[in-house]
Design a protein around this motif. Structure first.
Motif, PDB file in Angstrom:
ATOM      1  N   TYR A 200       0.920  -0.845  -0.518  1.00  0.00           N
ATOM      2  CA  TYR A 200      -0.011   0.062   0.290  1.00  0.00           C
ATOM      3  C   TYR A 200       0.923   1.429   0.217  1.00  0.00           C
ATOM      4  CZ  TYR A 200      -3.630  -3.793   1.582  1.00  0.00           C
ATOM      5  OH  TYR A 200      -3.910  -5.126   1.905  1.00  0.00           O
ATOM      6  N   PRO A 201       0.595   2.352  -0.400  1.00  0.00           N
ATOM      7  CA  PRO A 201       1.300   3.639   0.160  1.00  0.00           C
ATOM      8  C   PRO A 201       2.111   4.013   0.744  1.00  0.00           C
ATOM      9  CG  PRO A 201      -1.030   3.706  -0.926  1.00  0.00           C
ATOM     10  CD  PRO A 201      -1.289   2.505  -0.406  1.00  0.00           C
ATOM     11  N   LYS A 202       2.865   4.235   0.192  1.00  0.00           N
ATOM     12  CA  LYS A 202       4.138   4.997   2.122  1.00  0.00           C
ATOM     13  C   LYS A 202       3.579   6.232   1.721  1.00  0.00           C
ATOM     14  CE  LYS A 202       7.995   2.393   3.356  1.00  0.00           C
ATOM     15  NZ  LYS A 202       8.954   2.089   3.631  1.00  0.00           N
ATOM     16  N   LEU A 203       3.348   6.898   2.736  1.00  0.00           N
ATOM     17  CA  LEU A 203       2.984   8.253   2.126  1.00  0.00           C
ATOM     18  C   LEU A 203       3.854   8.946   3.801  1.00  0.00           C
ATOM     19  CD1 LEU A 203      -0.895   8.968   1.939  1.00  0.00           C
ATOM     20  CD2 LEU A 203       1.384   8.849  -0.042  1.00  0.00           C
ATOM     21  N   PHE A 204       4.693  10.472   3.834  1.00  0.00           N
ATOM     22  CA  PHE A 204       5.464  11.048   4.800  1.00  0.00           C
ATOM     23  C   PHE A 204       4.738  12.321   5.365  1.00  0.00           C
ATOM     24  CE2 PHE A 204       8.308   7.405   3.593  1.00  0.00           C
ATOM     25  CZ  PHE A 204       8.200   6.545   4.511  1.00  0.00           C
ATOM     26  N   ASP A 205       3.578  12.682   5.102  1.00  0.00           N
ATOM     27  CA  ASP A 205       3.207  13.829   4.580  1.00  0.00           C
ATOM     28  C   ASP A 205       3.339  13.731   5.707  1.00  0.00           C
ATOM     29  OD1 ASP A 205       3.091  14.933   1.688  1.00  0.00           O
ATOM     30  OD2 ASP A 205       1.940  12.815   2.101  1.00  0.00           O
ATOM     31  N   VAL A 206       3.285  15.436   6.923  1.00  0.00           N
ATOM     32  CA  VAL A 206       2.367  15.495   7.596  1.00  0.00           C
ATOM     33  C   VAL A 206       1.077  16.614   7.280  1.00  0.00           C
ATOM     34  CG1 VAL A 206       3.223  16.701  10.050  1.00  0.00           C
ATOM     35  CG2 VAL A 206       4.776  15.475   9.278  1.00  0.00           C
ATOM     36  N   THR A 207       0.372  15.929   8.108  1.00  0.00           N
ATOM     37  CA  THR A 207      -0.774  16.895   8.100  1.00  0.00           C
ATOM     38  C   THR A 207      -1.470  17.626   9.364  1.00  0.00           C
ATOM     39  OG1 THR A 207      -2.598  14.680   7.715  1.00  0.00           O
ATOM     40  CG2 THR A 207      -1.708  15.812   5.286  1.00  0.00           C
ATOM     41  N   ALA A 208      -0.729  16.423  10.338  1.00  0.00           N
ATOM     42  CA  ALA A 208      -1.796  17.364  11.814  1.00  0.00           C
ATOM     43  C   ALA A 208      -0.740  17.950  12.554  1.00  0.00           C
ATOM     44  CB  ALA A 208      -2.405  16.351  12.041  1.00  0.00           C
ATOM     45  N   ASP A 209      -1.112  18.055  13.895  1.00  0.00           N
ATOM     46  CA  ASP A 209       0.095  18.170  14.786  1.00  0.00           C
ATOM     47  C   ASP A 209       0.833  17.387  15.482  1.00  0.00           C
ATOM     48  OD1 ASP A 209      -1.553  17.533  16.397  1.00  0.00           O
ATOM     49  OD2 ASP A 209      -1.703  19.061  18.322  1.00  0.00           O
ATOM     50  N   PHE A 210       0.647  16.252  14.814  1.00  0.00           N
ATOM     51  CA  PHE A 210       1.541  14.961  15.302  1.00  0.00           C
ATOM     52  C   PHE A 210       1.880  13.032  14.080  1.00  0.00           C
ATOM     53  CE2 PHE A 210      -2.677  13.337  14.920  1.00  0.00           C
ATOM     54  CZ  PHE A 210      -2.578  11.922  15.164  1.00  0.00           C
ATOM     55  N   VAL A 211       2.296  12.529  14.515  1.00  0.00           N
ATOM     56  CA  VAL A 211       2.588  11.654  13.295  1.00  0.00           C
ATOM     57  C   VAL A 211       2.354  10.348  14.200  1.00  0.00           C
ATOM     58  CG1 VAL A 211       4.854  10.624  11.869  1.00  0.00           C
ATOM     59  CG2 VAL A 211       4.592  13.326  12.016  1.00  0.00           C
ATOM     60  N   TYR A 212       1.412   9.498  13.351  1.00  0.00           N
ATOM     61  CA  TYR A 212       1.242   8.062  13.601  1.00  0.00           C
ATOM     62  C   TYR A 212       1.777   7.477  12.168  1.00  0.00           C
ATOM     63  CZ  TYR A 212      -2.602   4.805  15.766  1.00  0.00           C
ATOM     64  OH  TYR A 212      -3.199   3.910  16.166  1.00  0.00           O
ATOM     65  N   VAL A 213       2.601   6.208  12.945  1.00  0.00           N
ATOM     66  CA  VAL A 213       3.494   5.140  12.368  1.00  0.00           C
ATOM     67  C   VAL A 213       2.470   4.073  13.051  1.00  0.00           C
ATOM     68  CG1 VAL A 213       6.082   4.234  11.596  1.00  0.00           C
ATOM     69  CG2 VAL A 213       5.181   7.196  12.620  1.00  0.00           C
ATOM     70  N   ARG A 214       2.535   3.099  11.454  1.00  0.00           N
ATOM     71  CA  ARG A 214       1.679   1.542  11.157  1.00  0.00           C
ATOM     72  C   ARG A 214       3.360   1.288  10.709  1.00  0.00           C
ATOM     73  NH1 ARG A 214      -2.592  -0.815  10.961  1.00  0.00           N
ATOM     74  NH2 ARG A 214      -2.379  -1.528  13.000  1.00  0.00           N
ATOM     75  N   LEU A 215       4.443   0.052  11.490  1.00  0.00           N
ATOM     76  CA  LEU A 215       4.637  -0.499  10.821  1.00  0.00           C
ATOM     77  C   LEU A 215       4.663  -2.355  10.571  1.00  0.00           C
ATOM     78  CD1 LEU A 215       8.063   0.521  13.024  1.00  0.00           C
ATOM     79  CD2 LEU A 215       7.395   1.154  10.337  1.00  0.00           C
ATOM     80  N   HIS A 216       3.970  -2.577   9.780  1.00  0.00           N
ATOM     81  CA  HIS A 216       3.237  -4.030   9.276  1.00  0.00           C
ATOM     82  C   HIS A 216       4.291  -4.947   9.163  1.00  0.00           C
ATOM     83  CE1 HIS A 216      -1.050  -2.362   9.600  1.00  0.00           C
ATOM     84  NE2 HIS A 216      -0.371  -1.342   8.847  1.00  0.00           N
ATOM     85  N   GLY A 217       5.717  -4.434   8.509  1.00  0.00           N
ATOM     86  CA  GLY A 217       6.828  -5.579   7.874  1.00  0.00           C
ATOM     87  C   GLY A 217       7.260  -4.960   6.241  1.00  0.00           C
ATOM     88  N   ASP A 218       8.261  -4.223   6.730  1.00  0.00           N
ATOM     89  CA  ASP A 218       9.346  -4.256   5.291  1.00  0.00           C
ATOM     90  C   ASP A 218       9.862  -4.699   4.530  1.00  0.00           C
ATOM     91  OD1 ASP A 218      11.373  -5.030   6.655  1.00  0.00           O
ATOM     92  OD2 ASP A 218      12.765  -3.601   6.672  1.00  0.00           O
ATOM     93  N   GLU A 219       9.051  -5.805   4.679  1.00  0.00           N
ATOM     94  CA  GLU A 219       9.522  -7.027   3.694  1.00  0.00           C
ATOM     95  C   GLU A 219       8.535  -7.885   3.138  1.00  0.00           C
ATOM     96  OE1 GLU A 219      13.434  -9.463   4.260  1.00  0.00           O
ATOM     97  OE2 GLU A 219      14.563  -7.735   4.122  1.00  0.00           O
ATOM     98  N   GLU A 220       7.634  -8.880   4.466  1.00  0.00           N
ATOM     99  CA  GLU A 220       6.669  -9.383   4.086  1.00  0.00           C
ATOM    100  C   GLU A 220       5.568  -9.129   5.570  1.00  0.00           C
ATOM    101  OE1 GLU A 220       5.675 -14.128   4.878  1.00  0.00           O
ATOM    102  OE2 GLU A 220       7.851 -14.082   5.780  1.00  0.00           O
ATOM    103  N   LEU A 221       4.766  -8.367   4.697  1.00  0.00           N
ATOM    104  CA  LEU A 221       3.830  -7.964   5.050  1.00  0.00           C
ATOM    105  C   LEU A 221       2.759  -9.089   6.362  1.00  0.00           C
ATOM    106  CD1 LEU A 221       1.537  -4.915   5.554  1.00  0.00           C
ATOM    107  CD2 LEU A 221       0.176  -6.652   3.723  1.00  0.00           C
ATOM    108  N   TYR A 222       2.976  -8.151   7.469  1.00  0.00           N
ATOM    109  CA  TYR A 222       2.491  -8.779   9.815  1.00  0.00           C
ATOM    110  C   TYR A 222       3.332  -9.803   9.593  1.00  0.00           C
ATOM    111  CZ  TYR A 222      -1.907  -6.777   7.707  1.00  0.00           C
ATOM    112  OH  TYR A 222      -2.550  -5.817   6.898  1.00  0.00           O
ATOM    113  N   ALA A 223       4.850 -10.284   8.576  1.00  0.00           N
ATOM    114  CA  ALA A 223       5.455 -11.524   9.460  1.00  0.00           C
ATOM    115  C   ALA A 223       7.217 -11.439   9.266  1.00  0.00           C
ATOM    116  CB  ALA A 223       4.959 -12.624   8.143  1.00  0.00           C
ATOM    117  N   SER A 224       7.233  -9.686   8.568  1.00  0.00           N
ATOM    118  CA  SER A 224       9.095 -10.170   8.795  1.00  0.00           C
ATOM    119  C   SER A 224       9.037  -8.697   9.936  1.00  0.00           C
ATOM    120  CB  SER A 224       9.530  -9.355   7.135  1.00  0.00           C
ATOM    121  OG  SER A 224       9.443  -7.711   7.313  1.00  0.00           O
ATOM    122  N   GLY A 225      10.356  -9.240  10.463  1.00  0.00           N
ATOM    123  CA  GLY A 225      11.134  -8.927  11.770  1.00  0.00           C
ATOM    124  C   GLY A 225      12.082  -6.960  10.935  1.00  0.00           C
ATOM    125  N   TYR A 226      12.215  -6.695  11.945  1.00  0.00           N
ATOM    126  CA  TYR A 226      13.175  -5.330  10.898  1.00  0.00           C
ATOM    127  C   TYR A 226      14.233  -5.200  11.341  1.00  0.00           C
ATOM    128  CZ  TYR A 226       8.872  -2.977  10.159  1.00  0.00           C
ATOM    129  OH  TYR A 226       8.387  -2.311   9.047  1.00  0.00           O
TER     130      TYR A 226
END
Length: 272
Positions: A200-226
């Motif tokens: 899915y898209p990885k967007l880095f735009d700041v649109t509020a007074d805080f940032v919310y990050v979700r890390l689902h896996g960078d190589e395999e969705l929901y499965a790979s470690g970092y």
């Protein structure tokens, strides 16, 4: 106030974590307490699947230490079934279901959109405008709940007026557009920075007074470690956001093989 970064996990009840992150013999009823003393925030995910109860939110709050914060995932009835259309009644039910029982432990509310939902400026703006921005506004909205909720399944009051932040995780490429960024910025709602192994898209735009990050896996969705290198990259990004005065909430959702809590602890360590 100095901006702060919090790092946690998406949910806490995973059988595969027992005997790994959770020690052998730890009763299941104490898993939240255990996780909350090692991380300073956790996403409540059960609220996405069904309306929870005030007694559940109150119990979860009691099991966590002072200073701990929950993020609460908005209901899929609103995002996936209603697809954000005419949200007033369903939002009223959601906020009446007990969220306000979290009190000072209530952090951001997360709204995850389905991959098939394209950006529509009018639809997005009307939904974002309905979101309550304080606990008093949420209590007033909760008062409009319908007959799906009654009796002890309703909480339409707050002990104190506090701000409520909202974040939206988009999953359709049409949101990678200036018009979408403008709508979210106008309503001070964060576009989630989602790492989804390229799905899915990885967007880095700041649109509020805080940032919310979700890390689902960078190589395999929901499965790979970092890797440690990848975690250091995220620590650098998060550090830059906090230096710019933005609070950051980051959650690991790579839970399938048990990496999430360990990655969260390592990232938190890198940020200290």
């Amino acid at each position: 106030m100095t901006a702060r970064a919090r790092v946690g996990i998406s949910g806490w009840t995973y059988p595969g974590w027992r005997g790994d992150f959770y020690p052998d013999g730890l009763p299941q009823r104490r898993e939240l307490e255990y996780a909350a003393h090692r991380l300073d925030t956790i996403e409540i995910n059960g609220s996405f699947y069904s309306l929870q109860r005030p007694t559940s939110y109150r119990k979860w709050a009691e099991q966590t230490p002072d200073g701990f914060v929950f993020a609460v995932k908005g209901g899929r009835f609103i995002t996936h079934m209603r697809r954000l259309a005419d949200p007033h009644a369903s939002l009223a039910n959601f906020f009446a279901s007990g969220i306000l029982a979290l009190g000072e432990r209530l952090g951001p509310v997360l709204w995850q959109l389905p991959p098939t939902l394209r950006f529509d400026a009018d639809l997005a703006a009307s939904f974002l405008a309905e979101l309550p921005r304080t606990t008093e506004a949420a209590a007033r909205l909760a008062g409009d709940h319908d007959d799906k909720l009654s009796g002890d399944r309703v909480l339409a009051e707050t002990d104190e007026d506090r701000p409520i932040r909202h974040a939206v995780e988009v999953r359709h490429e049409s949101f990678a557009d200036d018009a979408a960024r403008e709508v979210f910025a106008e309503h001070d709602v964060a576009l989630v920075v989602a790492d989804t192994a390229g799905r899915y898209p990885k967007l880095f735009d700041v649109t509020a007074d805080f940032v919310y990050v979700r890390l689902h896996g960078d190589e395999e969705l929901y499965a790979s470690g970092y890797t440690d290198s990848a975690l250091r990259e995220w620590a650098g990004r998060i550090g830059a956001w906090t230096e710019a005065g933005l609070d950051v909430f980051a959650y690991f959702d790579n839970d399938m093989k048990g990496y999430a809590p360990h990655d969260a602890q390592r990232l938190a360590e890198l940020l200290t």
